[in-house]
Design a protein around this motif. Structure first.
Motif, mmCIF file in Angstrom:
data_model
loop_
_atom_site.group_PDB
_atom_site.id
_atom_site.type_symbol
_atom_site.label_atom_id
_atom_site.label_comp_id
_atom_site.label_asym_id
_atom_site.label_seq_id
_atom_site.Cartn_x
_atom_site.Cartn_y
_atom_site.Cartn_z
ATOM 1 N N ILE A 231 -2.609 3.253 14.992
ATOM 2 C CA ILE A 231 -1.481 4.179 14.883
ATOM 3 C C ILE A 231 -1.952 5.570 14.493
ATOM 4 N N CYS A 232 -2.979 5.647 13.650
ATOM 5 C CA CYS A 232 -3.497 6.947 13.212
ATOM 6 C C CYS A 232 -4.965 6.803 12.864
ATOM 7 N N LYS A 233 -5.617 7.911 12.661
ATOM 8 C CA LYS A 233 -7.010 7.919 12.226
ATOM 9 C C LYS A 233 -7.060 7.831 10.694
ATOM 10 N N ARG A 234 -8.031 7.120 10.180
ATOM 11 C CA ARG A 234 -8.283 6.975 8.754
ATOM 12 C C ARG A 234 -7.031 6.557 7.979
ATOM 13 N N PRO A 235 -6.430 5.412 8.304
ATOM 14 C CA PRO A 235 -5.271 4.937 7.534
ATOM 15 C C PRO A 235 -5.665 4.546 6.114
ATOM 16 N N GLN A 236 -4.721 4.574 5.209
ATOM 17 C CA GLN A 236 -4.955 4.210 3.820
ATOM 18 C C GLN A 236 -3.680 3.586 3.258
ATOM 19 N N LEU A 237 -3.842 2.826 2.168
ATOM 20 C CA LEU A 237 -2.653 2.247 1.544
ATOM 21 C C LEU A 237 -1.818 3.322 0.877
ATOM 22 N N PHE A 238 -2.473 4.146 0.047
ATOM 23 C CA PHE A 238 -1.780 5.187 -0.698
ATOM 24 C C PHE A 238 -2.451 6.528 -0.457
ATOM 25 N N PRO A 239 -1.659 7.578 -0.311
ATOM 26 C CA PRO A 239 -2.245 8.910 -0.178
ATOM 27 C C PRO A 239 -2.605 9.460 -1.554
ATOM 28 N N ASP A 240 -3.373 10.519 -1.580
ATOM 29 C CA ASP A 240 -3.739 11.147 -2.853
ATOM 30 C C ASP A 240 -2.528 11.797 -3.517
ATOM 31 N N ASP A 241 -1.611 12.280 -2.728
ATOM 32 C CA ASP A 241 -0.413 12.942 -3.235
ATOM 33 C C ASP A 241 0.688 11.905 -3.419
ATOM 34 N N LEU A 242 1.260 11.820 -4.644
ATOM 35 C CA LEU A 242 2.292 10.829 -4.932
ATOM 36 C C LEU A 242 3.502 11.016 -4.030
ATOM 37 N N THR A 243 3.849 12.263 -3.744
ATOM 38 C CA THR A 243 5.014 12.511 -2.891
ATOM 39 C C THR A 243 4.823 11.901 -1.509
#
Length: 647
Positions: free
Chosen positions: A46-58
């Motif tokens: 779906i996207c490049k470099r997926p992650q569970l949580f982003p660095d930004d809480l928002t």
């Protein structure tokens, strides 16, 4: 880090396949429009470099897709405020995309019926046009929300089963705690009721409690705010206007990810001009995508319901939303309502005393929180129909029983059950409610208390969990009732007859009316009397609870064997009566009748009332005495063989 090679197969969940069976249940929601359009993609596709949580809480905030599960997303916000809760639901250390050991499998935990249940899913997510079609994060690279939603859908049976629900249920499923909700308006009223929960919440509780609000219908001029839509209260602050007036402002988050508000506190609203410019700038700067401010008056006018989840300390204990006190003493016990034995119904029924009963010993006086939870599983069934939560105009719930919890203070050494249950309870949930869980908050002095959980309908079966959390030491145990053993030389035979009272024909009314003899007549033949009760008659009327008739019945001795030709008048006295007539769904009487022929006349109290009913007669019949030499060891051995064959 390097990706796994193509030769390493990724996990594909065999119990929740990437297919229509995971999406749809009965095709009764707007979700059915997706039939044939959904593809299942893993995040790395779906996207490049997926992650569970982003660095930004928002960026981790949920954003609702085309699935109507705002109630779940409002509860998910709670996880972003507590690392402990988040790690309970999403155990840390799981391998993600780009890491060695990533397998395409993710594990979640949900609180169900008193324990945490593990749910594992693969990371194939439903997409339309290569984009997530259900819930997602504000950051297009974060996938914790989409994966949690999939695991919760698996727990319920499909994504479609998440369409419409209760925020309070999702809150409890994600934290294992307790949530209370209040109606802010009476039916057809736009003003607040006296049951205003906000004065009970201290500033500290407003800050640490998770609060959700919902609207039951779109207000005039704001159709996009939706119907039966849930939102979250992110902040609650007190400000002072330039003329010295105190104003309470609430920052509201909309799972749709857009601001849909037209009050005085929109970005260009008139309310901000009444504040100090620096204060106004600070408050406006706090709003994120999908957030807006309202004052307390607007809040009460525009929202219909509020839900508050009890804060949970790091050690897992609850804080009272009323006093802020820690409730460190916790206990729970399970039980069952069993038809014919322990499903006595509400206090209107003479059988109420047969409901399960529990002792609560309170060592020293203190604050006590009791909850009665009716247990599932609800798998493969819709969690909620699309109606306002708690809407009293809907007479019944498609899955839940109407339940209530009552408690009485008693002297354990001198205890009369009948007198106690006929007296006013020390505390209760007041009314039976079609809720998964009802809550009783009270303060109790030291001593013994009798707890009685009940369903509204007599004979309604189910399993429940009774929880107690308090500031003081308590002891919860089941009341042991000695049930007389039935005679070994007899067994019960049951027969049911369905009928109806027809105005002008078979709706003769009670014995006070000359038309009483027109009521239906059900023959009863008694052939066996071993001593004690040998007959039980139960009359159940069919219809909604809000339109019940007063019902009862009489049993007459028949001369000869012609039930239909027997003349029944006011001069003929019944041998058994179930009176006074009761506005109950079901009434019953146990009695002893000598052998002979009888006629049972079910009736409404007033004549010419139309209704359908079922009359059930249980009578004891003779059977041969059978001796059994079966021993425990033989039973265990047989069960072991069955277990082996199932492997």
């Amino acid at each position: 880090m390097e990706m796994e090679t193509e030769q390493d197969p990724l996990f594909e969940d065999p119990d929740f396949a990437a297919a229509d069976s995971a999406l749809f249940a009965d095709y009764t929601t707007p979700l059915s429009r997706l039939l044939g359009r959904v593809t299942w993609l893993r995040p790395q596709h779906i996207c490049k470099r997926p992650q569970l949580f982003p660095d930004d809480l928002t960026g981790a905030y949920p954003k609702q897709g085309i699935l109507g599960d705002c109630w779940l997303l409002c509860a998910c916000i709670m996880l972003l405020k507590s690392r402990n809760l988040l790690e309970q639901v999403m155990p840390p250390g799981q391998r993600v995309w780009g890491e060695r050991g990533y397998s395409g499998e993710f594990c979640f935990q949900f609180w169900q019926n008193g324990c945490w249940v593990k749910v594992r899913v693969d990371d194939r997510l439903p997409c339309v046009d290569n984009k997530l079609c259900f819930s997602r994060c504000h950051s297009p690279y974060a996938f914790w929300v989409a994966l949690l939603e999939k695991a919760y859908a698996k727990l319920h049976g499909s994504y479609e089963y998440l369409w419409a629900g209760q925020v309070c249920e999702a809150m409890v499923d994600l934290c294992g705690g307790v949530a209370e909700r209040w109606t802010l308006k009476t039916a057809g009223d736009t003003t607040t009721t006296e049951k205003n929960p906000f004065p009970k919440l201290s500033k500290e509780m407003r800050k640490c409690s998770h609060i959700s609000c919902c609207v039951h219908s779109a207000p005039a001029g704001a159709p996009e705010r939706g119907q039966f839509h849930a939102l979250s209260v992110m902040e609650w602050t007190d400000v002072k206007t330039s003329d010295g007036k105190d104003v309470q402002l609430l920052r509201i988050w909309n799972p749709w990810g857009r601001r849909c508000w037209g009050g005085d506190w929109t970005e260009s609203g008139a309310g901000w001009s009444s504040l100090d410019p620096l204060c106004a700038m600070d408050l406006l700067a706090r709003t994120q995508e999908g957030e807006f401010w309202v004052d307390e008056m607007e809040f009460h006018q525009e929202f219909d319901e509020v839900t508050v989840c009890y804060p949970i300390a790091e050690d897992g204990h609850l804080h009272s939303i009323y006093t802020g006190s820690l409730l460190p003493h916790t206990q729970h016990i399970s039980g069952h309502w069993v038809r014919g034995r322990s499903a006595g119904g509400c206090r209107n029924n003479s059988s109420y005393s047969s409901n399960p009963k529990f002792w609560l010993k309170v060592g020293a006086g203190g604050e006590v929180l009791l909850t009665l939870l009716q247990c599932g599983p609800w798998h493969g069934q819709r969690s909620y129909t699309q109606r306002p939560p708690g809407d009293s105009s809907s007479p019944q719930h498609p899955l839940y029983q109407a339940i209530a919890l009552h408690l009485w203070k008693v002297d354990k050494k001198h205890f009369n059950l009948k007198q106690t249950l006929n007296s006013a309870p020390s505390a209760s949930s007041h009314t039976h409610a079609y809720e998964r869980e009802v809550v009783v908050h009270t303060h109790l002095s030291a001593g013994f208390y009798l707890l009685v959980p009940s369903t509204f309908l007599q004979g309604a079966e189910g399993q429940f969990l009774l929880r107690v959390q308090s500031t003081c030491p308590t002891s919860l145990s089941e009341v042991k009732v000695n049930v007389p053993q039935e005679s070994v030389d007899g067994e019960w035979e049951t027969a049911s007859v369905c009928g109806r009272w027809t105005a002008g024909s078979t709706a003769g009314g009670g014995r006070n009316f000359p038309s009483h003899g027109q009521n239906p007549r059900v023959p009863l033949t008694v052939t066996y009397d071993p001593g004690g009760n040998n007959v039980k008659v139960t009359l159940r009327q069919h219809g909604p609870e809000n339109s019940l008739h007063a019902i009862g019945f009489h049993v007459y001795k028949v001369s000869g064997d012609r039930v239909d030709s027997m003349v029944i008048s006011s001069a003929v006295c019944p041998v058994v009566s179930c009176v006074p007539h009761s506005h109950s769904q079901e009434v019953s009487v146990q009695c002893r009748l000598p052998p002979g022929v009888y006629a049972v006349l079910p009736s409404t109290y007033q004549p010419d009332l139309k209704a359908e009913y079922t009359l059930t007669i249980e009578r004891k019949i003779h059977r041969k005495v059978m001796s059994s030499q079966e021993r425990l060891g033989q039973v265990v051995q047989e069960i072991s063989h069955i277990s082996v064959m199932r492997l």
